[in-house]
Design an enzyme around this catalytic site. Structure first.
Site, PDB file in Angstrom:
ATOM      1  N   LYS A   1       0.795  -1.236   0.000  1.00  0.00           N
ATOM      2  CA  LYS A   1       0.000   0.000   0.000  1.00  0.00           C
ATOM      3  C   LYS A   1       0.825   1.284   0.000  1.00  0.00           C
ATOM      4  O   LYS A   1       0.333   2.344  -0.420  1.00  0.00           O
ATOM      5  CB  LYS A   1      -0.925   0.010   1.219  1.00  0.00           C
ATOM      6  CG  LYS A   1      -2.017  -1.052   1.213  1.00  0.00           C
ATOM      7  CD  LYS A   1      -3.184  -0.647   0.350  1.00  0.00           C
ATOM      8  CE  LYS A   1      -4.389  -1.557   0.565  1.00  0.00           C
ATOM      9  NZ  LYS A   1      -5.557  -1.102  -0.203  1.00  0.00           N
TER      10      LYS A   1
ATOM     11  N   SER B   1      -9.008  -0.407   7.057  1.00  0.00           N
ATOM     12  CA  SER B   1      -8.925  -1.375   8.151  1.00  0.00           C
ATOM     13  C   SER B   1      -7.498  -1.635   8.582  1.00  0.00           C
ATOM     14  O   SER B   1      -7.271  -2.326   9.567  1.00  0.00           O
ATOM     15  CB  SER B   1      -9.574  -2.704   7.726  1.00  0.00           C
ATOM     16  OG  SER B   1      -8.865  -3.250   6.630  1.00  0.00           O
TER      17      SER B   1
END
Length: 340
Positions: free
Chosen positions: A52, A82
């Site tokens: 990410k 999350s």
């Protein structure tokens, strides 16, 4: 739709010096189990323990470039996540001098929440574990801080950033891959990586993989209409529980050669295999592509001999390892019974 190769190459230039070029590993014992030659792209060894950071840095830098061209500046960014995108945006903010505000569901793993707040210094806002609650909390933060919103996967610059892993993967293997298997949650990694892989190696098939209890992408591809998980799925692969967006579903329809779904015990078994045989610590979401390759569904493609497997993250809650090992034992027992 597919991300143009030029945008992914531009993202590679933006993230250079901020993200690692992760290695590709192999494992002969796992090759022997599935009768294929596997190549593991190790994004669990990336900064923040997941792919990410690629998309987060690219998105923040591109935002700042656009603002500076107009004589402005970007001081705050916000997202809902999350865990892994939350950590990535928190670190990107820290590296680039931007305040990061992170909305996290109360069910997010403690290891990820602690990293966001304590290690990377972002401000965390807790919400209920629903998409509606996430979006409402993020809008409230935007209204109070003026922060720019960076979606975890439904953002073209994020998708282009994730695509840089695909550029690396194709360059790192000596010969073309017959297939690459990529986990699908929201679909941002799949969109970016599949775009790069198909552009550089058109003969390579790209498969998605997801938990059977969170199979919105599989159902969407089969019906040719975007489907959603009506209630929050319960899976150990906590990074793959979001629904695909309109943009990522469009890319899946264009680029995906099939989606394989796997059970929870299969995920745990693949996770333990990687830890035991490769000595690599991964999170359950990262085990889903290997679980797919080991599944009866993938056995239907005997001509796919050289297969890439993307290990998307390594942020595992170590306290849950006994649970995962027990689940892996259950699957292994079923495999033994089938061989009798």
């Amino acid at each position: 739709m597919a991300i143009p190769l030029s945008e992914i190459e531009a993202a590679r230039a933006r993230i250079r010096g901020y993200a690692h070029e992760t290695p590709v590993l192999t494992c002969r014992s796992i090759d022997g189990m599935c009768g294929k030659r596997l190549f593991f792209k190790c994004e669990h060894l990336q900064r923040v323990g997941a792919f990410k950071i690629r998309g987060a840095v690219n998105a923040v830098r591109e935002l700042r470039e656009r603002a500076e061209k107009g004589g402005g500046a970007v001081s705050d960014v916000v997202t809902h996540s999350s865990g892994n995108h939350a950590q990535a945006l928190a670190l990107a903010g820290k590296l680039l001098g931007v305040n990061a505000h992170i909305v996290m569901p109360r069910t997010a793993p403690a290891v990820k929440r602690n990293a966001v707040q304590d290690t990377y210094g972002a401000r965390v806002y807790t919400c209920e574990p629903t998409q509606q609650a996430r979006e409402a909390a993020a809008k409230a933060v935007m209204a109070s801080t003026g922060a720019a919103f960076i979606h975890p996967y439904d953002n073209r610059r994020v998708q282009a950033g994730q695509g840089t892993a695909g550029l690396e993967f194709i360059a790192q293997v000596e010969e073309p891959l017959d297939a690459v298997v990529i986990a699908i949650g929201g679909g941002g990694m799949f969109t970016g990586m599949a775009s790069a892989i198909k552009a550089l190696s058109p003969t390579t098939k790209v498969f998605g993989a997801e938990p059977r209890v969170a199979d919105d992408a599989s159902r969407s591809l089969a019906s040719k209409r975007r489907q959603v998980n009506v209630s929050p799925p319960q899976s150990i692969a906590d990074g793959l529980l979001t629904n695909v967006s309109d943009s990522t579903f469009a890319a899946i329809r264009e680029l995906c050669d099939g989606i394989i779904t796997v059970d929870e015990d299969e995920i745990a078994y693949a996770m333990r295999l990687i830890m035991e045989r490769m000595k690599q610590v991964i999170e359950p979401s990262a085990a889903v592509p290997l679980a797919a390759v080991l599944s009866p569904q993938f056995a239907q493609f005997p001509n796919l001999r050289r297969v890439g497997v993307v290990l998307c993250g390594g942020n595992v809650d170590l306290g849950k390892l006994p649970q995962y090992c027990s689940m892996a034992d259950n699957h292994e027992a079923r495999l033994r019974k089938c061989r009798l």
